[in-house]
Design an enzyme around this catalytic site. Structure first.
Site, PDB file in Angstrom:
ATOM      1  N   ASP A 179     -12.478   8.116  -1.429  1.00  0.00           N
ATOM      2  CA  ASP A 179     -11.290   7.402  -0.979  1.00  0.00           C
ATOM      3  C   ASP A 179     -10.739   8.335   0.086  1.00  0.00           C
ATOM      4  OD1 ASP A 179      -8.609   6.652  -0.550  1.00  0.00           O
ATOM      5  OD2 ASP A 179      -8.597   5.582  -2.448  1.00  0.00           O
ATOM      6  N   HIS A 180     -10.958   7.996   1.354  1.00  0.00           N
ATOM      7  CA  HIS A 180     -10.693   9.012   2.379  1.00  0.00           C
ATOM      8  C   HIS A 180      -9.220   9.394   2.468  1.00  0.00           C
ATOM      9  CE1 HIS A 180     -10.405   5.285   4.765  1.00  0.00           C
ATOM     10  NE2 HIS A 180      -9.444   5.918   5.362  1.00  0.00           N
ATOM     11  N   HIS A 242      -6.398   3.050  -1.832  1.00  0.00           N
ATOM     12  CA  HIS A 242      -5.524   4.043  -1.199  1.00  0.00           C
ATOM     13  C   HIS A 242      -4.078   4.019  -1.714  1.00  0.00           C
ATOM     14  CE1 HIS A 242      -8.949   4.073   1.335  1.00  0.00           C
ATOM     15  NE2 HIS A 242      -8.620   3.031   2.060  1.00  0.00           N
TER      16      HIS A 242
END
Ligand code: NAP
Length: 499
Positions: A179-180, A242
């Site tokens: 999950d950047h 996110h």
């Protein structure tokens, strides 16, 4: 592995000719290399099109030059890149891929360590994992790790199927779900702000915090991702991962140690305490939006329904606002408002923690207004923290005036902070899974989101499009807070740069 130890591994990138590899993975690997953070390594790029090693190396070189900061050692870096043309659905080609991996392992003395990075569409993840096991690419003497991109499934059911498939070849602690957002400097900073400062943690609860607002707004529209986005929408694309991840970091209890397992288990407890929003309640707690035409930077832009690969009657949401309640002792009664959308007025990811008003406002008696204290965490594009306080206006009298204490990351370091992917790649090479999502988090967040999509998918939103491009979303999103006596703190006015 300690922070200063240099990892050794064969990195196999599936989807090596794609956008993600080109824009993020190659430049990030190069940055790690240039900083001396990679020891012995080699990379195998896998995709269908036919390329020689030299052609592939040239692409990597171009990607680093275009998206990163290339230096003299770039040729040496790309010499470690190899290409294998291979359709991942074709069983026969895995044997040759396995042979190449063994050769490289030996030639580069990589200790039998392998990272499998799947930078391709999720529908292939299961097939790839099954083949890697069947054709013995996962039979290694060192470590083996699977790094995968979002989306992890489309709902809980599909996520379970996918998880089952990849678990045939990798155990949970070998799976690194990216999950950047979790690689972003300021998202990681939430933990430090909370747990390393005596002045915040004692106030971090329902006695002192009135509400928390998490905004992630984009100015871009759906661009060329129409086909994917039509099936996803903002709820699946942003909220399930996110937004809920940021909420869990804000709401978690202090872990007993800063280890992967302890942090993850505290985050999981937040997801477990998240109040399910079911059936008719969805309309009270959540708002969906879809952008219409509008003007961005003085340029007319089309409505979502006019975009390429989008159904002209699309019911897909490009905006979500929601009120989350975390039913535990710490957070009972404190709303966490989230909102995210495309084609909004500003590109901004910010968290605003609004503290409760002081018990007796002495300044009110003097017909002055005192603003609530805010802690603002600026995630992107600017990075920093702002604390909004009240202080005396200089000069005669004791009039209060708002002041902002500001810590701007870029301003202080004078450097660009490392890209999220660089950090996450490094963590996966070092075996640190803290900033990746555990299956339990994925499952719980899908079950929360599935309740909302179940309602939205079965009712057409007749008001779509309901917000103009270049605005901050539909009016109903403002009402959501107004009903509770709050309002969204405007993201542009609380910018770190404007302080
Ligand atoms: P992309 O540009 O479409 O690239 C897909 C890659 O997969 C290409 O290298 C393609 O190369 C290869 N490929 C497709 N079918 C194949 C097959 N049957 N066998 C072998 N290779 C095959 O996609 P992307 O944007 O890089 O995204 C990759 C993944 O990352 C997706 O899951 C996406 O959701 C996720 N993601 C991307 C971004 C981003 O910034 N791009 C951000 C977050 C998440 P050939 O055509 O040569 O086979």
């Amino acid at each position: 592995m300690a922070h200063n130890e240099k990892p050794t591994a064969l990195i196999m990138i599936f989807g090596a000719t794609g956008d993600l590899a080109n824009r993020k993975l190659f430049p990030s690997l190069y940055n790690l290399y240039a900083k001396g953070q990679l020891d012995k390594f080699a990379v195998v790029g896998v995709a269908r099109r036919s390329l020689t090693n030299e052609e592939f190396q040239l692409r990597v070189k171009e990607s680093v030059t275009e998206h990163g900061e290339a230096a003299a050692n770039l040729d040496e870096f790309v010499s470690k890149f190899y290409y294998h043309s291979h359709d991942v659905t074709d069983s026969s080609s895995y044997i040759a891929l396995g042979k190449l991996a063994e050769e490289l392992d030996e030639n580069y003395r990589l200790d039998g360590n392998r990272i499998f990075y799947l930078a391709m569409a999720p529908e292939f993840f299961g097939t790839i994992a099954e083949h890697l096991k069947k054709d013995k690419l996962t039979n290694v003497t060192g470590f083996k790790r699977l790094v995968i991109e979002k989306p992890f499934g489309h709902d809980l059911e599909s996520a379970k199927v996918l998880n089952k498939q990849i678990r045939t070849a990798f155990s949970e602690d070998e799976i690194y779900r990216i999950d950047h957002y979790l690689g972003k400097e300021m998202v990681q900073n939430i933990e430090v702000i909370r747990f390393a400062n005596a002045m915040f943690e004692p106030l971090w609860n329902n006695r002192y915090i009135s509400n928390i607002q998490v905004t992630s707004s984009e100015t871009l529209g759906v661009e060329e991702r129409g086909r994917y986005y039509e099936k996803s929408g903002a709820l699946r694309d942003m909220v399930q991962n996110h937004m809920l991840q940021m909420v869990s970091l804000l709401a978690m209890e202090p872990p007993i140690k800063l280890t992967t397992d302890e942090i993850r288990s505290e985050k999981v407890r937040v997801f477990r305490a998240l109040r399910p929003i079911i059936g008719e309640e969805v309309n009270d707690y959540f708002v969906r939006g879809q952008y219409g035409q509008g003007s961005m930077n003085e340029k007319e832009v089309p409505a979502y329904r006019q975009e390429e690969m989008v159904d002209p009657d699309s019911n897909t949401e490009t905006f979500v606002a929601g009120k989350l309640m975390i039913d535990n002792f710490r957070w009972a009664g404190v709303p966490f408002y989230i909102r995210t959308g495309k084609r909004m007025k500003a590109k901004s990811t910010k968290i605003v923690i609004q503290f409760k008003d002081i018990p007796m406002d002495l300044y009110y008696q003097r017909e002055q207004t005192v603003n609530p204290n805010l802690l603002v965490i600026h995630i992107q594009p600017e990075e920093g923290i702002t604390l909004h306080l009240n202080a005396k206006k200089s000069g005669q009298g004791t009039e209060a005036t708002p002041v902002k204490l500001n810590y701007a990351n870029k301003g202080i370091d004078g450097l660009n902070t490392p890209e999220a992917y660089e950090k996450l790649l490094y963590d996966s090479l070092r075996g640190d899974a803290t900033n990746f999502t555990h299956w339990d988090e994925v499952a719980l967040s899908w079950s929360f989101v599935d309740n909302i999509s179940a309602v939205w998918e079965n009712t057409n939103e007749h008001s779509f499009p309901n917000y103009e491009s270049g605005s901050m979303g539909p009016e109903a999103a403002d009402k959501l807070l107004k009903n509770d006596g709050f309002f969204w703190w405007p993201v542009t006015e609380i910018d770190v740069d404007n302080c």
